[in-house]
Design an enzyme around this catalytic site. Sequence first.
Site, short mmCIF file in Angstrom:
data_model
loop_
_atom_site.label_atom_id
_atom_site.label_comp_id
_atom_site.label_asym_id
_atom_site.label_seq_id
_atom_site.Cartn_x
_atom_site.Cartn_y
_atom_site.Cartn_z
N TYR A 168 52.92 43.81 42.53
CA TYR A 168 53.61 44.98 41.95
C TYR A 168 54.96 45.24 42.60
O TYR A 168 55.25 46.36 43.00
CB TYR A 168 52.73 46.24 42.06
CG TYR A 168 51.32 46.02 41.58
CD1 TYR A 168 51.05 45.89 40.23
CD2 TYR A 168 50.26 45.93 42.48
CE1 TYR A 168 49.76 45.66 39.78
CE2 TYR A 168 48.96 45.71 42.04
CZ TYR A 168 48.72 45.57 40.70
OH TYR A 168 47.45 45.35 40.27
N TYR A 213 40.72 51.39 36.01
CA TYR A 213 41.42 50.17 36.42
C TYR A 213 40.42 49.03 36.40
O TYR A 213 39.35 49.13 37.00
CB TYR A 213 42.05 50.29 37.82
CG TYR A 213 42.68 48.98 38.24
CD1 TYR A 213 43.90 48.59 37.71
CD2 TYR A 213 42.02 48.11 39.09
CE1 TYR A 213 44.46 47.36 38.02
CE2 TYR A 213 42.57 46.88 39.42
CZ TYR A 213 43.80 46.52 38.88
OH TYR A 213 44.35 45.29 39.19
N ASP A 218 31.91 48.51 35.80
CA ASP A 218 32.78 47.75 36.69
C ASP A 218 32.59 48.31 38.10
O ASP A 218 33.15 49.34 38.45
CB ASP A 218 34.23 47.87 36.21
CG ASP A 218 35.20 47.11 37.11
OD1 ASP A 218 34.79 46.67 38.21
OD2 ASP A 218 36.38 46.98 36.72
N LYS A 264 35.28 42.10 45.05
CA LYS A 264 35.86 42.70 46.26
C LYS A 264 35.00 42.55 47.52
O LYS A 264 35.13 41.56 48.20
CB LYS A 264 36.24 44.15 45.98
CG LYS A 264 37.47 44.20 45.07
CD LYS A 264 38.26 45.48 45.16
CE LYS A 264 39.63 45.30 44.54
NZ LYS A 264 39.85 46.01 43.30
C1 LIG Z 1 40.25 45.35 42.07
C2 LIG Z 1 39.53 45.66 40.84
C3 LIG Z 1 39.48 44.76 39.76
C4 LIG Z 1 40.22 43.46 39.78
O1 LIG Z 1 39.78 42.59 40.77
P1 LIG Z 1 40.72 41.38 41.26
O2 LIG Z 1 39.86 40.62 42.20
O3 LIG Z 1 41.91 42.01 41.89
O4 LIG Z 1 41.09 40.60 40.05
C5 LIG Z 1 38.75 45.12 38.66
N1 LIG Z 1 38.10 46.29 38.61
C6 LIG Z 1 38.12 47.18 39.62
C7 LIG Z 1 37.35 48.45 39.52
C8 LIG Z 1 38.85 46.91 40.76
O5 LIG Z 1 38.91 47.79 41.75
#
Ligand SMILES: *Cc1c(COP(=O)(O)O)cnc(C)c1O
Length: 699
Positions: free
Chosen positions: A289, A417, A518, A547
């Site tokens: 970014y 996100y 997610d 993550k």
């Molecule tokens: C970080 C994140 C993503 C994307 O993961 P990347 O490994 O950066 O591609 C998707 N969803 C959520 C909720 C996130 O925090």
Amino acid sequence: MNRQLQTPVSGRPLRGLFVSGTGTDVGKTVALAALLRACVRAGVRVRPVKPVQTGVSGPDDARGDAAVYAAAVEGLRDAVAPATLRRFAMPASPHLAAGREGAHLDVDGLRAAVLRHWEGDEDAQGLLLEGAGGLHVPLNDTEDMLDLMEALGLPVLLVGGNYLGGLNHVLLSVEAVAARGLTLVGVILSDTRPPSGREEADARAIRQDNEALLRRRLAGRGARLIVLPFEPDLHSEPRASLAWQALAEACEPLVDAVRSACEPRAGEEAAVRVRDLQERDRRSLWHPYTSATNPLPVFVMARSRRNRLALADGRELVDGMSSWWTAVHGYNHPRLTAALRRQAGRMPHVMFGGMTHEPAVLLAERLLELLPDGLERVFFADSGSVAVEVALKMALQYQQGVGAREKIRFLTPRGGYHGDTLGAMSVCDPVTGMHTLFNGILPRQIFVERPSCRFDAPFDPASLEDARRAFEEHGREIAAVILEPVVQGAGGMWFYHPDYLRGLAELCRAHGALLIFDEIATGFGRTGRMFALEHAGVTPDILCCGKALTGGVMTLAAAVCSQRVAEGICRDGQVFMHGPTFMGNPLACSVALASLELLADGAWRRQVAALESSLRTGLSPCAGMPGVADVRVLGGIGVVETEQPVDMAALQDFFVQRGVWIRPFNRLIYLMPPYISPAEDIARLCDAVRAAVMEGRLS
Ligand SMILES: *Cc1c(COP(=O)(O)O)cnc(C)c1O
């Protein structure tokens, strides 16, 4: 493992060398004393320090190494003050000698003692730290001398015995030092045995071969080889002085290495190196970014450990970010690095098409055990965004499979996100996700209001009204709802009421839409539950995680679905159309397994609860201060929402000056420290945030 570090985050960076033997009785103390003599004569003010000394009763005990140093530098005695930080009478390994006296040794305590000693000796240019025995001499049940060396991060000088079998120990030690990411400046091969008549010819051949082979193996590593002969006269006055002088001269080629590890010049050199890297970075790299032509400044990192980050200029920062939610166990956790090394030795990667391997199978089983019943099949992806793409494609293929061909859109709350690839981006918040940049390219999804009911307020059913209306209008087209349960992360760090998820799940059921959670940010304990869905007791049809899955060591994510979804997709001989090249990477799976094992002992619950209370104490005074819109804390996440967007570069700099790593963005200053962070470090993070608010540094 969780003891206080008590180390200064500011002050003079530790300088010097760590000198370790490759075993006991290899002549380390003599070699070090000779090197010390060479350094003193060359005007390099290094101080010998022995973090642990066993087999001595007091500082003046003639059996102590201090006596050897004193003999080596006779006449120069004032120039050195040999220091022993911990001393035990039993002539044995430190863990045993300390245990005999009811004492406990550990890396944190010894590291703190070394740093205190260093702070207190302002005249010294550097320390010559001496180990005890070999690299894997135990300090306690879990930590060895090598762990202390890693924690201190100084360049290493090895001393090995020049005799049959000595080479093996030297080579093992060289490899062990490299595996910890430590710099090897040299090896001293020392001959500690008097010549023994008839066998002397063989012994000499062995010594010469040791030397020649080691020279070849060290070539290209930038490490010097010094060979010290046997000196019969070290202990017999008056010839001792000449003998020491001979050894010191042999050590002279190492003096430059000591000097550069010690002299303040090293600090300036480091500063030059840092600037050089920053400039080359600006020329050739692109950061997240940012503008390529007018990028924000970057800090150069050198090492990491636990919840501390060491910058290349020597400064140490308390980490408040866990490297974007990932490093929950802190950095360089020995069990995670060990898992990585072990797997690297076996098989770093193999294609997942037509092949499988134990780490992937075990990890899938472990994940399914942790997740609620009903989630039954794991698809590994190489990043969170890809896992989200996989989840969206699963939903689309499922709806096709069950004949609902018109269900091709996704419903999602604003403020979410889900990643940066095109499909994932289409379900991110349209404003913070900058959808205007990609008009006409992104699939047009259905957005509803951000869940308005706070996590910490009574549930208001009206917060579901917008979703209900959207389902009434678009229900026929909706393939799935995707959202982050309870905590919206990068889209606004918003915590909403779990009952919202129950209502949404009912709407999905009523309209034949799948529910996708997610949990890429929230998974693995961050919200105080293993998965955030546990706050609501709702099981989705598909779940994404990533993550913290590998504890922040490797990139790995997964989309996990129910048997119903899997069967819907695979109806009539269909297959699921996705397959990343690095799918199920064995290194990543092995580290993830080790990370889940660490979580399995349950300590994270206590740690996250402690984080929550420290964050609450530290951040709640910000509420109501000028410029602050809201303060909220949940589990290991603390957020100060500001009224105006912050000046990111200026605020970042302010935080680094204060010894903390906090990366604010837009109107959010937020903390999500590693679970293992000591309470006083959380206080330090919160102090920095409060100071930023009170000193009006927000914009
Ligand atoms: C970080 C994140 C993503 C994307 O993961 P990347 O490994 O950066 O591609 C998707 N969803 C959520 C909720 C996130 O925090």
